[in-house]
Design a protein around this motif. Sequence first.
Motif, PDB file in Angstrom:
ATOM      1  N   SER A  84      69.147  45.586  18.285  1.00 49.39           N
ATOM      2  CA  SER A  84      69.934  44.870  19.285  1.00 49.39           C
ATOM      3  C   SER A  84      70.531  43.613  18.671  1.00 49.39           C
ATOM      4  O   SER A  84      70.102  43.165  17.609  1.00 49.39           O
ATOM      5  CB  SER A  84      69.078  44.537  20.516  1.00 49.39           C
ATOM      6  OG  SER A  84      68.666  43.204  20.536  1.00 49.39           O
ATOM      7  N   SER A  85      71.493  43.042  19.367  1.00 52.89           N
ATOM      8  CA  SER A  85      72.154  41.831  18.876  1.00 52.89           C
ATOM      9  C   SER A  85      71.527  40.561  19.447  1.00 52.89           C
ATOM     10  O   SER A  85      72.116  39.493  19.377  1.00 52.89           O
ATOM     11  CB  SER A  85      73.647  41.874  19.194  1.00 52.89           C
ATOM     12  OG  SER A  85      73.837  41.945  20.600  1.00 52.89           O
ATOM     13  N   LYS A  86      70.326  40.655  19.996  1.00 52.30           N
ATOM     14  CA  LYS A  86      69.672  39.496  20.595  1.00 52.30           C
ATOM     15  C   LYS A  86      69.414  38.378  19.585  1.00 52.30           C
ATOM     16  O   LYS A  86      69.363  37.221  19.943  1.00 52.30           O
ATOM     17  CB  LYS A  86      68.360  39.896  21.264  1.00 52.30           C
ATOM     18  CG  LYS A  86      68.556  40.654  22.553  1.00 52.30           C
ATOM     19  CD  LYS A  86      67.231  40.985  23.191  1.00 52.30           C
ATOM     20  CE  LYS A  86      67.455  41.798  24.441  1.00 52.30           C
ATOM     21  NZ  LYS A  86      66.193  42.254  25.030  1.00 52.30           N
ATOM     22  N   MET A  87      69.231  38.753  18.322  1.00 59.88           N
ATOM     23  CA  MET A  87      68.984  37.758  17.269  1.00 59.88           C
ATOM     24  C   MET A  87      70.135  37.792  16.257  1.00 59.88           C
ATOM     25  O   MET A  87      69.934  37.885  15.057  1.00 59.88           O
ATOM     26  CB  MET A  87      67.632  38.019  16.627  1.00 59.88           C
ATOM     27  CG  MET A  87      66.501  37.786  17.615  1.00 59.88           C
ATOM     28  SD  MET A  87      64.884  38.163  16.968  1.00 59.88           S
ATOM     29  CE  MET A  87      64.795  39.906  17.289  1.00 59.88           C
ATOM     30  N   LYS A  88      71.339  37.713  16.800  1.00 58.23           N
ATOM     31  CA  LYS A  88      72.559  37.879  16.022  1.00 58.23           C
ATOM     32  C   LYS A  88      72.648  36.924  14.835  1.00 58.23           C
ATOM     33  O   LYS A  88      73.013  37.326  13.726  1.00 58.23           O
ATOM     34  CB  LYS A  88      73.771  37.707  16.944  1.00 58.23           C
ATOM     35  CG  LYS A  88      75.089  38.023  16.297  1.00 58.23           C
ATOM     36  CD  LYS A  88      76.198  37.927  17.324  1.00 58.23           C
ATOM     37  CE  LYS A  88      77.545  38.071  16.666  1.00 58.23           C
ATOM     38  NZ  LYS A  88      78.622  37.947  17.637  1.00 58.23           N
ATOM     39  N   GLU A  89      72.320  35.650  15.030  1.00 53.57           N
ATOM     40  CA  GLU A  89      72.414  34.693  13.924  1.00 53.57           C
ATOM     41  C   GLU A  89      71.476  35.088  12.785  1.00 53.57           C
ATOM     42  O   GLU A  89      71.855  35.036  11.619  1.00 53.57           O
ATOM     43  CB  GLU A  89      72.103  33.268  14.395  1.00 53.57           C
ATOM     44  CG  GLU A  89      72.271  32.253  13.269  1.00 53.57           C
ATOM     45  CD  GLU A  89      71.931  30.832  13.675  1.00 53.57           C
ATOM     46  OE1 GLU A  89      72.416  29.924  12.985  1.00 53.57           O
ATOM     47  OE2 GLU A  89      71.182  30.628  14.659  1.00 53.57           O
ATOM     48  N   ALA A  90      70.263  35.505  13.118  1.00 53.37           N
ATOM     49  CA  ALA A  90      69.308  35.939  12.091  1.00 53.37           C
ATOM     50  C   ALA A  90      69.839  37.173  11.352  1.00 53.37           C
ATOM     51  O   ALA A  90      69.735  37.261  10.126  1.00 53.37           O
ATOM     52  CB  ALA A  90      67.953  36.232  12.723  1.00 53.37           C
ATOM     53  N   ASP A  91      70.422  38.098  12.091  1.00 51.85           N
ATOM     54  CA  ASP A  91      70.992  39.305  11.488  1.00 51.85           C
ATOM     55  C   ASP A  91      72.135  38.944  10.534  1.00 51.85           C
ATOM     56  O   ASP A  91      72.215  39.457   9.413  1.00 51.85           O
ATOM     57  CB  ASP A  91      71.521  40.252  12.569  1.00 51.85           C
ATOM     58  CG  ASP A  91      70.445  40.730  13.531  1.00 51.85           C
ATOM     59  OD1 ASP A  91      69.244  40.644  13.197  1.00 51.85           O
ATOM     60  OD2 ASP A  91      70.820  41.192  14.631  1.00 51.85           O
ATOM     61  N   ILE A  92      73.018  38.078  10.999  1.00 53.20           N
ATOM     62  CA  ILE A  92      74.154  37.650  10.175  1.00 53.20           C
ATOM     63  C   ILE A  92      73.662  36.989   8.893  1.00 53.20           C
ATOM     64  O   ILE A  92      74.137  37.306   7.801  1.00 53.20           O
ATOM     65  CB  ILE A  92      75.085  36.702  10.964  1.00 53.20           C
ATOM     66  CG1 ILE A  92      75.849  37.494  12.023  1.00 53.20           C
ATOM     67  CG2 ILE A  92      76.042  35.961  10.031  1.00 53.20           C
ATOM     68  CD1 ILE A  92      76.624  36.645  13.013  1.00 53.20           C
ATOM     69  N   MET A  93      72.700  36.094   9.026  1.00 50.38           N
ATOM     70  CA  MET A  93      72.219  35.379   7.833  1.00 50.38           C
ATOM     71  C   MET A  93      71.519  36.318   6.858  1.00 50.38           C
ATOM     72  O   MET A  93      71.628  36.135   5.647  1.00 50.38           O
ATOM     73  CB  MET A  93      71.308  34.216   8.236  1.00 50.38           C
ATOM     74  CG  MET A  93      72.070  33.067   8.881  1.00 50.38           C
ATOM     75  SD  MET A  93      73.497  32.472   7.929  1.00 50.38           S
ATOM     76  CE  MET A  93      72.699  31.922   6.431  1.00 50.38           C
ATOM     77  N   GLN A  94      70.844  37.331   7.349  1.00 55.42           N
ATOM     78  CA  GLN A  94      70.223  38.306   6.454  1.00 55.42           C
ATOM     79  C   GLN A  94      71.300  39.040   5.644  1.00 55.42           C
ATOM     80  O   GLN A  94      71.183  39.179   4.428  1.00 55.42           O
ATOM     81  CB  GLN A  94      69.385  39.303   7.251  1.00 55.42           C
ATOM     82  CG  GLN A  94      68.669  40.319   6.380  1.00 55.42           C
ATOM     83  CD  GLN A  94      67.797  41.263   7.189  1.00 55.42           C
ATOM     84  OE1 GLN A  94      67.606  41.097   8.391  1.00 55.42           O
ATOM     85  NE2 GLN A  94      67.259  42.268   6.529  1.00 55.42           N
ATOM     86  N   VAL A  95      72.361  39.460   6.307  1.00 58.53           N
ATOM     87  CA  VAL A  95      73.427  40.195   5.619  1.00 58.53           C
ATOM     88  C   VAL A  95      74.192  39.289   4.651  1.00 58.53           C
ATOM     89  O   VAL A  95      74.480  39.692   3.525  1.00 58.53           O
ATOM     90  CB  VAL A  95      74.367  40.888   6.629  1.00 58.53           C
ATOM     91  CG1 VAL A  95      75.591  41.463   5.929  1.00 58.53           C
ATOM     92  CG2 VAL A  95      73.615  41.986   7.372  1.00 58.53           C
ATOM     93  N   VAL A  96      74.496  38.067   5.063  1.00 60.54           N
ATOM     94  CA  VAL A  96      75.234  37.198   4.126  1.00 60.54           C
ATOM     95  C   VAL A  96      74.349  36.802   2.942  1.00 60.54           C
ATOM     96  O   VAL A  96      74.857  36.583   1.848  1.00 60.54           O
ATOM     97  CB  VAL A  96      75.906  35.969   4.793  1.00 60.54           C
ATOM     98  CG1 VAL A  96      76.992  36.397   5.752  1.00 60.54           C
ATOM     99  CG2 VAL A  96      74.937  35.046   5.443  1.00 60.54           C
ATOM    100  N   TYR A  97      73.032  36.747   3.148  1.00 64.09           N
ATOM    101  CA  TYR A  97      72.128  36.543   2.004  1.00 64.09           C
ATOM    102  C   TYR A  97      72.251  37.707   1.030  1.00 64.09           C
ATOM    103  O   TYR A  97      72.331  37.509  -0.173  1.00 64.09           O
ATOM    104  CB  TYR A  97      70.676  36.381   2.460  1.00 64.09           C
ATOM    105  CG  TYR A  97      69.682  36.504   1.319  1.00 64.09           C
ATOM    106  CD1 TYR A  97      69.653  35.549   0.300  1.00 64.09           C
ATOM    107  CD2 TYR A  97      68.790  37.564   1.246  1.00 64.09           C
ATOM    108  CE1 TYR A  97      68.759  35.669  -0.756  1.00 64.09           C
ATOM    109  CE2 TYR A  97      67.898  37.679   0.208  1.00 64.09           C
ATOM    110  CZ  TYR A  97      67.883  36.733  -0.791  1.00 64.09           C
ATOM    111  OH  TYR A  97      67.003  36.849  -1.839  1.00 64.09           O
ATOM    112  N   TYR A  98      72.277  38.943   1.543  1.00 59.74           N
ATOM    113  CA  TYR A  98      72.460  40.104   0.668  1.00 59.74           C
ATOM    114  C   TYR A  98      73.779  40.008  -0.095  1.00 59.74           C
ATOM    115  O   TYR A  98      73.835  40.278  -1.296  1.00 59.74           O
ATOM    116  CB  TYR A  98      72.424  41.406   1.470  1.00 59.74           C
ATOM    117  CG  TYR A  98      71.086  41.778   2.051  1.00 59.74           C
ATOM    118  CD1 TYR A  98      69.898  41.208   1.597  1.00 59.74           C
ATOM    119  CD2 TYR A  98      71.001  42.714   3.064  1.00 59.74           C
ATOM    120  CE1 TYR A  98      68.676  41.570   2.133  1.00 59.74           C
ATOM    121  CE2 TYR A  98      69.781  43.084   3.610  1.00 59.74           C
ATOM    122  CZ  TYR A  98      68.621  42.495   3.143  1.00 59.74           C
ATOM    123  OH  TYR A  98      67.415  42.863   3.678  1.00 59.74           O
TER     124      TYR A  98
END
Length: 170
Positions: A84-98
Amino acid sequence: MEDIQEISDVRFQGIKINYLYVCKRKLWLFSKNITFENTSDKVLLGKVLHEYSYPKENTKEVLIDNLIMIDILSDGSIREVKYSSKMKEADIMQVVYYLYYLKQKGIQKQGIINYPKEKRKEVLELTPEYEEKVKQALKEIKKITTKPIPPPAQKQKICKSCAYYEFCWG
């Protein structure tokens, strides 16, 4: 603060970046190998969703440097599949870290977060602003994970669905 330049300075699992934005206590506990994910129904649902989503993709669960696990790798992009997108900022930061990690290795990609249950996606590029946020996040992770005791528990909306709920609040 010193600048993070070398690939050896950015060796954190992507989940740690995610946890930094979700819960600093969870980050600390996870970094000390105190994990409860194997008993969590939410984690199991996420694994099932990931396993059965995008069955035509050939390059799934790509482990890089025995450190970061990319859900789907294609020619021009890396993709993460999230429940889900409930933790969108965390998801975004994980991907930009990759994306940042890969850039340090000379690899340029686009990032995509797929939310199959919501039938939507988030397309990401590694901008200078995101690079700076990643560098700051890496410094903060190092600071948190090297402390001798965990940060205090802080009640959040997500606590009741967290695998660590009983540990923190039980």
